[in-house]
Design an enzyme around this catalytic site. Sequence first.
Site, PDB file in Angstrom:
ATOM      1  N   TYR A 143       0.840  -1.189   0.000  1.00  0.00           N
ATOM      2  CA  TYR A 143       0.000   0.000   0.000  1.00  0.00           C
ATOM      3  C   TYR A 143       0.879   1.245   0.000  1.00  0.00           C
ATOM      4  CZ  TYR A 143      -4.267  -2.638   1.182  1.00  0.00           C
ATOM      5  OH  TYR A 143      -5.337  -3.487   1.157  1.00  0.00           O
ATOM      6  N   LYS A 194      -1.046  -8.120  -2.778  1.00  0.00           N
ATOM      7  CA  LYS A 194      -2.326  -7.443  -2.588  1.00  0.00           C
ATOM      8  C   LYS A 194      -2.136  -5.945  -2.756  1.00  0.00           C
ATOM      9  CE  LYS A 194      -5.892  -6.210   0.754  1.00  0.00           C
ATOM     10  NZ  LYS A 194      -6.212  -6.065   2.192  1.00  0.00           N
TER      11      LYS A 194
END
EC number: 4.1.2.13
Length: 310
Positions: free
Chosen positions: A174, A207
Site C-alpha cells: 500500500y 495485494k
Amino acid sequence: MQITPRVREILSWYESDNPGTKGNLARMLMTGKLAGTGKMVILPVDQGFEHGPARSFSVNPAAYDPHYHYQLAIDAGCNAYAAPLGPLEAGASTFAGQIPTILKMNSSNSLSRLKEDADQAVTASIGDALRLGCTAIGFTIYPGSDTAFAQFEEFRELSEEAKSVGLAVVLWSYARGGTLSKQGETAVDVISYAAHMAALLGAHIIKVKPPTGAFELDAAKKAYEAGKIATGSLTERIQDVVRSCFNGRRMVVFSGGETKGDTAALLGEIKEIAAGGATGSIMGRNAFQRPRDEAIKLLSDIMDIYKAAK
C-alpha cells in the site's frame, strides 16, 4: 488432493520454492468454490486493528466474534481467511483444518500519529504461524513512506524464515506516506509500482488496491504515454498491474476497500478486475459488515465472476 493443470501451471512460476511452500500455495488454490480455477477470494479481517471495533463491527454485531469470520469464510467457500494473531488463536482449535489461514504479521492503528513515516508494528512470529497451522503469513509495506526501507528489510527477514519452513507469503503493498498525495496512493502508476516492488521482494501473492486513472509521477506518466500503455478503463489498469507482477507470473489480488452500499456497482468493479486478469479479490469490510446471508450471497456472486473469467 489432485491439483488441476491450471494450479500446476501457477506453481511452476515459483521455481525456487520448496515442496512445503508449494503445497501450501496449492492448498489455498484448491480450497473453496474457486478450487482448481487458479482464482482466489480471501476474507481478511484485520480492520479491528486498523479502524477500531465499533467502526469495524457495530453494523453487524455478530462480527465481534472471531468464530463468525472463520465460519463465514468456510460457508462462503473462500480460498483462505486472513487475520492477526488474536482472532486466529480464538478459533484455531474449533476450525483446525477447515480453511487455510493467513497470519497477518504486522498492523497499524488509527490512533497513531504516523503520517509521512507511515509504519506498522510486527505483532506475531513465524512460530505463531506454524503453531496455528497457517498456510501463509501476511505482511504490509508502505512504499513511499519515510520508513519504507526498514519495512522492506523486516519483510525480507520474515519472508526468508517463512519460506524456509514451508509457508507461503502474502504481501499487502500500500503506497502511503512521504510526499505522496492522497490521490497518488491509488494512482495507476503508483499501484503498478507498488505491486512490482512486492514481486521484487519475493511475495508469492501480492495485494494492492484497484488503481484509478490518475498519475502521481510526471516521469512515469511520460513513460506510459511513450509506451502507449492504455489506462482509460479499470480493466486496462488492472492489466497494467498484472503485467507489472512479472508479466502475470505472480498472483495479484485486489482489495475491496470501504463498504459499498451499491452491490451492483461493486460487482461491476469486480467484473472489470476479473477481465483485467487479476487472480482475485481480498474482500473484508464489504463482506463482514453485511448481514451473514447477504455476505455469503455477495461472496458467491464475486466467485462466480472470477470462475467465468478467462
